[in-house]
Design an enzyme around this catalytic site. Sequence first.
Site, PDB file in Angstrom:
ATOM      1  N   ARG A   1      -4.174  17.665  -5.055  1.00 41.75           N
ATOM      2  CA  ARG A   1      -3.879  16.224  -5.135  1.00 41.75           C
ATOM      3  C   ARG A   1      -5.078  15.457  -5.733  1.00 41.75           C
ATOM      4  O   ARG A   1      -5.009  14.964  -6.850  1.00 41.75           O
ATOM      5  CB  ARG A   1      -3.505  15.686  -3.739  1.00 41.75           C
ATOM      6  N   ASP A   2      -6.178  15.405  -5.012  1.00 43.90           N
ATOM      7  CA  ASP A   2      -7.305  14.586  -5.464  1.00 43.90           C
ATOM      8  C   ASP A   2      -7.880  15.148  -6.755  1.00 43.90           C
ATOM      9  O   ASP A   2      -8.374  14.405  -7.601  1.00 43.90           O
ATOM     10  CB  ASP A   2      -8.384  14.549  -4.371  1.00 43.90           C
TER      11      ASP A   2
ATOM     12  N   HIS B   1     -15.264  13.108   3.357  1.00 47.31           N
ATOM     13  CA  HIS B   1     -14.681  13.402   2.032  1.00 47.31           C
ATOM     14  C   HIS B   1     -15.683  12.895   0.989  1.00 47.31           C
ATOM     15  O   HIS B   1     -15.726  11.719   0.662  1.00 47.31           O
ATOM     16  CB  HIS B   1     -13.351  12.651   1.975  1.00 47.31           C
TER      17      HIS B   1
ATOM     18  N   HIS C   1     -17.391  12.922  -2.773  1.00 44.64           N
ATOM     19  CA  HIS C   1     -17.400  13.300  -4.187  1.00 44.64           C
ATOM     20  C   HIS C   1     -18.858  13.605  -4.544  1.00 44.64           C
ATOM     21  O   HIS C   1     -19.783  13.110  -3.901  1.00 44.64           O
ATOM     22  CB  HIS C   1     -16.799  12.178  -5.040  1.00 44.64           C
TER      23      HIS C   1
ATOM     24  N   CYS D   1     -11.420   9.851  -9.398  1.00 43.68           N
ATOM     25  CA  CYS D   1     -10.373   8.885  -9.114  1.00 43.68           C
ATOM     26  C   CYS D   1     -10.139   8.074 -10.379  1.00 43.68           C
ATOM     27  O   CYS D   1     -11.070   7.483 -10.917  1.00 43.68           O
ATOM     28  CB  CYS D   1     -10.760   7.963  -7.961  1.00 43.68           C
TER      29      CYS D   1
ATOM     30  N   ASN E   1     -14.790  16.180  -6.569  1.00 42.93           N
ATOM     31  CA  ASN E   1     -15.098  16.295  -5.143  1.00 42.93           C
ATOM     32  C   ASN E   1     -16.106  17.415  -4.942  1.00 42.93           C
ATOM     33  O   ASN E   1     -16.290  18.269  -5.808  1.00 42.93           O
ATOM     34  CB  ASN E   1     -13.837  16.680  -4.360  1.00 42.93           C
TER      35      ASN E   1
HETATM   36  P1  HMG Z   1       3.107  -1.617  -8.031  1.00 43.71           P
HETATM   37  O1  HMG Z   1       3.287  -1.505  -9.509  1.00 43.71           O
HETATM   38  O2  HMG Z   1       2.469  -2.866  -7.508  1.00 43.71           O
HETATM   39  O3  HMG Z   1       4.477  -1.340  -7.262  1.00 43.71           O
HETATM   40  O4  HMG Z   1       2.250  -0.376  -7.589  1.00 43.71           O
HETATM   41  P2  HMG Z   1       5.772  -2.197  -7.015  1.00 43.71           P
HETATM   42  O5  HMG Z   1       6.051  -2.119  -5.561  1.00 43.71           O
HETATM   43  O6  HMG Z   1       5.650  -3.549  -7.652  1.00 43.71           O
HETATM   44  O7  HMG Z   1       6.913  -1.355  -7.793  1.00 43.71           O
HETATM   45  C1  HMG Z   1       6.940  -1.252  -9.216  1.00 43.71           C
HETATM   46  C2  HMG Z   1       7.839  -0.099  -9.602  1.00 43.71           C
HETATM   47  O8  HMG Z   1       7.276   1.127  -9.170  1.00 43.71           O
HETATM   48  C3  HMG Z   1       9.249  -0.148  -8.969  1.00 43.71           C
HETATM   49  O9  HMG Z   1      10.139   0.453  -9.885  1.00 43.71           O
HETATM   50  C4  HMG Z   1       9.106   0.751  -7.774  1.00 43.71           C
HETATM   51  O10 HMG Z   1      10.325   1.335  -7.332  1.00 43.71           O
HETATM   52  C5  HMG Z   1       8.197   1.834  -8.319  1.00 43.71           C
HETATM   53  P3  HMG Z   1      11.170  -0.429 -10.767  1.00 43.71           P
HETATM   54  O11 HMG Z   1      11.954  -1.243  -9.774  1.00 43.71           O
HETATM   55  O12 HMG Z   1      10.291  -1.282 -11.627  1.00 43.71           O
HETATM   56  O13 HMG Z   1      11.931   0.606 -11.523  1.00 43.71           O
HETATM   57  N1  HMG Z   1       7.436   2.442  -7.226  1.00 43.71           N
HETATM   58  C6  HMG Z   1       7.403   3.768  -7.000  1.00 43.71           C
HETATM   59  N2  HMG Z   1       7.973   4.817  -7.611  1.00 43.71           N
HETATM   60  C7  HMG Z   1       7.759   6.036  -7.086  1.00 43.71           C
HETATM   61  N3  HMG Z   1       6.972   6.243  -5.997  1.00 43.71           N
HETATM   62  C8  HMG Z   1       6.385   5.221  -5.373  1.00 43.71           C
HETATM   63  C9  HMG Z   1       6.596   3.927  -5.883  1.00 43.71           C
HETATM   64  N4  HMG Z   1       6.153   2.720  -5.481  1.00 43.71           N
HETATM   65  C10 HMG Z   1       6.686   1.830  -6.309  1.00 43.71           C
HETATM   66  N5  HMG Z   1       5.611   5.451  -4.286  1.00 43.71           N
HETATM   67  C11 HMG Z   1       1.611   1.279  -5.995  1.00 43.71           C
HETATM   68  C12 HMG Z   1       1.840  -0.195  -6.245  1.00 43.71           C
HETATM   69  C13 HMG Z   1       0.900   1.415  -4.641  1.00 43.71           C
HETATM   70  C14 HMG Z   1       2.937   1.987  -5.967  1.00 43.71           C
HETATM   71  C15 HMG Z   1       0.719   1.845  -7.137  1.00 43.71           C
HETATM   72  O14 HMG Z   1      -0.388   1.031  -7.295  1.00 43.71           O
HETATM   73  C16 HMG Z   1       0.248   3.254  -6.880  1.00 43.71           C
HETATM   74  O15 HMG Z   1       1.038   4.174  -6.808  1.00 43.71           O
HETATM   75  N6  HMG Z   1      -1.092   3.452  -6.751  1.00 43.71           N
HETATM   76  C17 HMG Z   1      -1.655   4.775  -6.403  1.00 43.71           C
HETATM   77  C18 HMG Z   1      -2.862   5.068  -7.249  1.00 43.71           C
HETATM   78  C19 HMG Z   1      -3.483   6.354  -6.792  1.00 43.71           C
HETATM   79  O16 HMG Z   1      -2.796   7.296  -6.443  1.00 43.71           O
HETATM   80  N7  HMG Z   1      -4.828   6.406  -6.802  1.00 43.71           N
HETATM   81  C20 HMG Z   1      -5.560   7.560  -6.360  1.00 43.71           C
HETATM   82  C21 HMG Z   1      -5.369   7.898  -4.905  1.00 43.71           C
HETATM   83  S1  HMG Z   1      -6.484   7.128  -3.764  1.00 43.71           S
HETATM   84  C22 HMG Z   1      -7.909   8.066  -3.868  1.00 43.71           C
HETATM   85  O17 HMG Z   1      -8.024   8.827  -4.784  1.00 43.71           O
HETATM   86  C23 HMG Z   1      -8.951   7.975  -2.816  1.00 43.71           C
HETATM   87  C24 HMG Z   1      -8.933   9.155  -1.855  1.00 43.71           C
HETATM   88  O18 HMG Z   1      -8.957  10.396  -2.551  1.00 43.71           O
HETATM   89  C25 HMG Z   1     -10.137   9.096  -0.934  1.00 43.71           C
HETATM   90  C26 HMG Z   1     -11.452   8.930  -1.663  1.00 43.71           C
HETATM   91  O19 HMG Z   1     -11.771   9.732  -2.545  1.00 43.71           O
HETATM   92  O20 HMG Z   1     -12.161   7.990  -1.303  1.00 43.71           O
HETATM   93  C27 HMG Z   1      -7.683   9.125  -0.992  1.00 43.71           C
HETATM   94 MG    MG Z   2     -11.059  11.524  -3.225  1.00 43.95          MG
END
Ligand code: HMG
Ligand code: MG
Length: 306
Positions: A15-16, A207, A209, A240, A249
């Site tokens: 995933r990450d 966690h 990096h 990220c 990581n």
């Molecule tokens: P948004 O664009 O604000 O979402 O994104 P929305 O609610 O306005 O929806 C827009 C469209 O997206 C809609 O579709 C929704 O149905 C669809 P439409 O009606 O236009 O056809 N939608 C989805 N489709 C599939 N799956 C979903 C989903 N949600 C909405 N879950 C949102 C907001 C949170 C969804 C977006 O910003 C997002 O997915 N962000 C995730 C980014 C990400 O994954 N970043 C990396 C992970 S975090 C990380 O790495 C840190 C960590 O590892 C720890 C560390 O290292 O510190 C955990």
């Molecule tokens: Mg991470």
Amino acid sequence: MNLPGRVTVVEVGPRDGLQNEPEPVATPIKIEFVNRLSDTGLSCIEVSSFVSPAWIPQLADATDVYTHIEQKKDVVYPVLVPNERGMERALEAGAKTIAIFNAASETFNQKNINASIAKAFQRLEKVAAVATSENIAIRGYVSCVLGCPYEGAIDPATVGIVARDLFQLGCYEISLGDTIGIGTPLRARRLLDAVTQHIGLDQVAVHFHDTRGQALANVLACLEYGVTTVDASVAGLGGCPYAEGASGNLATEDLVYMLHGMEIETGIDLDLLIAAGRFITKTMGREPASRLGRLPKGRRQPRYTT
Ligand code: HMG
Ligand code: MG
């Protein structure tokens, strides 16, 4: 030195790690990657992410991957979920454990999930309500715990509050994410001082990096503090996409080598783990970021196993 006898390693590479690959990795390769990781003795492998495919196209195949891996009964396979739509998709796929996340930085949250910390908690309350009613276990992450690419320093007290609030949503464990790999052992310990004002040490995972080469040193400082769960990503995959400059990581093979060499049990077969890291990086046409992962088998001595 006061060290635990056993550490739980949470593998986040599928995933990450893969969320950050510029070139898409084919679904069957991801499935084989997770299956190989399952064979190493790891007890927790984060498989993929039910975030928006528009935001993270690399993991748009989460359902296919999750439904085709061979799950071992003693391994936990969390999937990342940001909102109710993600929860629906995770349920449809049959996930038994989800990971939810929020940041300790408002700006990072806007860039990463298009929401303030408070708004993200409103979404996560709904996610947690569904998960709880469906008997799905919840892991939590706080991002940017030691610094933010946009805001700079982060107050450990803020991390403590976000960790507390995630815990109150029902998370069994909170992973403290140094998203941009900026922490040091001293700062990691100060962070643990702040977080353990609110939750127990046995509910904390770390966690790191490895952007600035501090990850293993930070882990050691946290182990001495009493932490017993550590996230890592085989071959040092990761970063990220919404945190510029965040590199991979901590490499799981480096972590496991250190733990075994310190007579700390993990239950992981290091050779199989290294092979899994070489498998996935070979498909990407490169070598593991971990130096240990690049060493030929005969030169990995001394070979510690626990
Ligand atoms: P948004 O664009 O604000 O979402 O994104 P929305 O609610 O306005 O929806 C827009 C469209 O997206 C809609 O579709 C929704 O149905 C669809 P439409 O009606 O236009 O056809 N939608 C989805 N489709 C599939 N799956 C979903 C989903 N949600 C909405 N879950 C949102 C907001 C949170 C969804 C977006 O910003 C997002 O997915 N962000 C995730 C980014 C990400 O994954 N970043 C990396 C992970 S975090 C990380 O790495 C840190 C960590 O590892 C720890 C560390 O290292 O510190 C955990
Ligand atoms: Mg991470």
